[in-house]
Structures are given as C-alpha cells and as structure tokens.
Design an enzyme around this catalytic site. Sequence first.
Site, mmCIF file in Angstrom:
data_model
loop_
_atom_site.group_PDB
_atom_site.id
_atom_site.type_symbol
_atom_site.label_atom_id
_atom_site.label_comp_id
_atom_site.label_asym_id
_atom_site.label_seq_id
_atom_site.Cartn_x
_atom_site.Cartn_y
_atom_site.Cartn_z
ATOM 1 N N GLU A 1 0.875 -1.168 0.000
ATOM 2 C CA GLU A 1 0.000 0.000 0.000
ATOM 3 C C GLU A 1 0.917 1.224 0.000
ATOM 4 O OE1 GLU A 1 -2.530 0.267 3.472
ATOM 5 O OE2 GLU A 1 -3.050 2.342 3.022
ATOM 6 N N ASP B 1 -4.681 10.360 9.489
ATOM 7 C CA ASP B 1 -3.374 9.885 9.940
ATOM 8 C C ASP B 1 -2.931 10.507 11.252
ATOM 9 O OD1 ASP B 1 -2.435 7.987 7.964
ATOM 10 O OD2 ASP B 1 -2.603 9.649 6.555
#
Lengths: 411, 281
Positions: free
Chosen positions: B59, B70
């Site tokens: 990924e 995040d």
Amino acid sequence: MPASLQSMQGPYFGDFGGRFVPEALVAALDELEIEYRKASIDPEFQAELARLQRDYTGRPNPLTEVPRFARHAGGARIFLKREDLNHTGSHKINNVLGQGLLVKRMGKSRVIAETGAGQHGVATATVAALMDLECVIYMGEEDTRRQALNVARMRLLGAEVIPVTLGTRTLKDAINEALRDWVANVDSTHYLLGTVTGPHPFPEMVREFHKVIGTEAREQILAATGELPDAVVACVGGGSNAMGIFSGFLDDPGVRLYGFEAGGEGIDSGRHAARFSGGFPGVLQGTRSFLLQDDDGQTLPSHSVSAGLDYPSVGPQHAFLHEIGRVDYQPITDDEAMEAFRVLCRTEGILPAIESAHALAGAIKVGQELGPDATVIVNLSGRGDKDVTTAAKWFGLLDPETATETLEGDL
Amino acid sequence: MSTPVTSPAPGILTGKRLDELRSQGRAALIGYLPVGFPTVAESVIAARTLVEAGADILELGIPYSDPVMDGATIQHAVDSALQAGVRVRDVFDVVSAVADLGAPTLVMTYWNPVLRYGVEAFARDLSASGGAGLITPDLIPDEAGDWIEASDRHDLDRVFLVAPSSTPERLSMTARACRGFVYAASTMGVTGERTTVGAKAEDLVAATRAAGGEHVCVGLGVSTPQQAADIARYADGVIVGSALVRPLLDDAPFADRIEHLARVTSGLAAGVRHARTGTAQ
C-alpha cells in the site's frame, strides 16, 4: 436553478458540497442531520433558541446608519448590521447556541471546535459553560500567538485550548486536529464546526442558524428606508456571517450582494486568502468548493492580517453563488482593510474586527461605484477588541518601550 | 466513451492474491509506506524491502498536506516527503519500480490529489504503471461515482473503508462498491501504533462478511506480531502502516533503517503466517 437560493438544502449546492469524510464519521453526520431536521420544525426548540437569542445574545441588535463613514463611500447611505454588539462580540454566537441546543438533544456531553481568530472558540467556550458541556478548542499555534487574549478568555470560561503545532499551524490545521479528535471520540463528542463549510449538514445548518442576521436586517432596512437596499456586503472567510446576512436577500434579484475575501498582500504576491481570485474547485475538509491549491492538489498556505479570514477554502454555497454569478466576490488587501478599520474608528467611534474591516473596505468601493443615491448594508460581523494589539502595531501607535511590554505581555 | 483498456498483468489483482493465500490457509500482510519518504529513490528501496521481508500486498501512500485520517507518525513522514519535493506523479514511477516483485500494489490517497490530476487520467496512469487500485480514506462510495466508472474502465481495485460505527445498510452498500477487499478500521480513530487493537474489529469483520464483503482486511493500530497474528485468525489481511514507517523516521544511516524495517516486517509476516497454526511467537 433552485426555486429559492436562500433556502437551498444540502448536501449539494450545484457541483459543490457533499460529504468527503472518513466513513467513521458518516453515522454521526446522519444523526446530526436527523436531529437538526427535527429541531427545525419543533416549536419548542425554536422557542428556546429565540429566547436565548433575545435574553442571552441581546438580539435583535441594531442596524446603525453611519453618515460620517459614508462620506468616504461616495456619499451612499451606509447601514451597519451590528453583530459586534452580540454577547461574545461577534456573529459566531448565533450558530453556537443553535448547535449547543442540538448537542443537548443528542445527549452528548463534550464539544470540540476549531478557531482561527478566537471568536468561534470564545463563543463555543461560552455556550459550553452555559450548557454544562466539556469543551476542547483546537487553535493553530501561530493563531494562539496572534490572539493571545482570546486564548485566555477561553480558558477563563473553562475550555481546554490545545495549540496545534502541525502543518501551517493555522485554522486549517486546527480543523484537521478537531476532525481527528472527532473520529476517535464521536460517541460522546459533537464537533461544533464554526462556519458554513465542512461535510453536510454543516453548510446548510450553520447558515440556518445565522439566517437571523439577514431576517432582522431586512426588516430593519425596510423600517428605516421603506425600501430594500441596493447592496449588501460582508467579509468571507469560511463565509458564515455572509451566508447569514445574504440569506435575507438572496431571493431579491434587485439587491446586489458582495463578498469580500482576504486579498492579503495582493493576489499577485501569492500571499492572500482569495479563493475566488486565486483558487480552483477541489475537496478539502469534507466538502467540495473553491480552494487554494497547487498543481498536485496540495493545499496552499493562505495569508491575511486577519486570522479569521486566513483559510484556504470557503463554504460550498458560496462557490455555487459565485459560479452562477449571484454574488460578486472580490479581494480586499490588508492595507485596504486596515485603512477602513481606521476610518470607522475615527468617523463613528466603532472599533470593528479586522475581518469586518474587509467588508467596510468593500463598502467604500461599492458606495463609490453606486453613488449617493444608493443604500448599502454592511455586516459588521464582530468587534475589534481582540485586534487592538495587531492594529496598534500596524499603525505604530505604541512607543517602543510600551510596545515591547504590551506585545510580550500578550504573547 | 471509447475504452482502450490496459489490462493489468494476470494474477496480480488484489482479490486473486487474497484467494490464493486463503487457499494456503493464511491471511495477507499488507504493508503501507509513503511514496517519496525519505526520498523517491529510497522509498523504492523501502517498498522492495517490505515485499522481500514478507509483505504480500503493498500500500503506497501519496503524501498530502491535510491527512485527517493519519496520526503523528505518518504525518511526520508525509510532511517530510512533501518538503523534500515529492510530486503526485512520482507514485507511478514507484509503482512501476516494484512491479517485478509480483505483489499487488495499491495506492492510498486522499481524494483531492486525484481530483486535481483528473480521475480518468489518474486511473489510466495507475493502470499503465501496473498499480492494482486505490484505497481512499476520505472518499465514501456515495461520492465516488467518477472513480467507480474510471476504475471499471481500467480494471482497478477500489478499497473503501468501513468503521465500527457503520450501519448494516452502509456495510452492505460499501461492500458492494469495493473491489479487492473491504478495509475494516479496527477502531474509531486515526492511524498509529496502539498497544491494543479494538475488540470491535472481529465483530466488524463478521458483520462486513455478513453484509456481502468477499475479502475483509483490518487496519489502524496494528503494530506487533502478536496483534497481527490475532487479527490474521479471522481477517483476510492485516494492514500495518505506522509500525513500518517508524523505523524509517530514525536518525540512523539509511542502510540501518532499511535493516530495521526488514526485521519489523519479518516479525509481522511470521505473526500472520502462523496465526492459524498456533505457532506465533
């Protein structure tokens, strides 16, 4: 074209709006929309909100004609809608009271919010105290320095203020942190977003809570002059005060509407926050709108002397109104805004927020363009007490020793 | 619209790989790294190291200025990549540069960089470089009409997320929209290493399967071989990000950081491989 521009419902405003959020937030947004739709037709909710607006905020606030200021604006009749006289000092309280009541209905116990200039943070901390809610405010570290007094105000009101040290350390980064907090704590927490942007239902809901500005202004100008105004002007950061006052006039095609963005040091300098002059359509923080971005879609830093207009995107309904040409959006530079700030102080004894000074500078241009027969309403979205340090520094009003003391004291 | 479709190499589509692993009786290790961190060339070395040390699926993240899903570790890495001048188009070079390893390579991206590049152009270039598809943390299927069409035209996987807060209706709608796998967020939160992975993850995987999810992989917070093994018992894949990025954030010489990355990856790979035989260390 929708039948009514002022009552448009989300999630989409033409090609703009939507819900560009992590899936984790969708359930909370759905719950919020359902509760908001129920509340908007619940007479008890409406009565409670009206009571708070009257007894707590001090609404209706006046529409003040400012003839001495108007001499600088081509002699047009200029009226100020006095959101600066609201409790907490700006229009922000209108939205916060509405969302605060919704938080109580949803049974949540904690609110989080972002703030740039500190006006929305102060309003949120105020209502959290009033309604007994735990309150956390995210504020870019850069802004905590520019607006140190508001940080202290929020803490006095019982809020926890968290300086955000990531990214550009301004409003946009405070919103990112608030979104991260919300994803992690959405069961107990409501994100009390402070402007007409973000994912649906925020742009529509926040506009509806500010519609009272336009409704009052419309009645007041009719009472004062017997006619609708020729123009209504407002400053546009995220755009909530502008959507609020425009909402009283969007369906009157004869009323020209102007939104003034932060032109900073000028569009050519690249240091500005004028999304409609220097931006492109894109997605940021939950919505599709105009935004300052580079060729790769990375958000560009914005700049303005006013922390409250220093944001790279703008509410999606503004993007739509820009695209269909209903509202004329123009940049106002830092210099123009500060000159209008000075003129209002000296001609009318009213100290405006620097955000609102952008609208005043716009009114000077519009008045000169429309001439002495015109009537113009300016939304004076906030008062300038929080901006005294910035303005004193700008105009060199403090002798060097005092300046050092005052400024450092504020830091 | 005419559709000159560039077919990906046979056998590298994500779902196919997950099926192969399922028939071997194990889950996949899916490893995340940001493109361009520390530099574009070094991110190629890091990605190759991941596969060589046991990651089954890659990924690759496109650094973005506003990564709301995040936590601090990945934010620091992508900030540093952006400061070093990484561009969106670099992702295609990195995908090409790892294609010979045969691991399906998905690209993780926030939506605005794709919008700005052009959804159709992005799908075309990703397909041409050998990429398998996209993971889109801030794009829900409700808003993904253009991407669903483009990914169909170019035979790309599209991985949307489900969360513990997703309703049964949304699980089923999202499972239908996904191709490759459904990304189940283990917990309500952002990326980052956690000492415990949400207990809700197993329930979410079961509910997503019941809602029609063919392959369901779990991410967010997974950082140790034991956590990977626990998840690999019930999920089709274990997605690890921050725990792989952290070794690269070190001050040590790059070769040492790569060695560290390889050790962490092998540990996680062992956890995944032995999950269902009960020999995880």
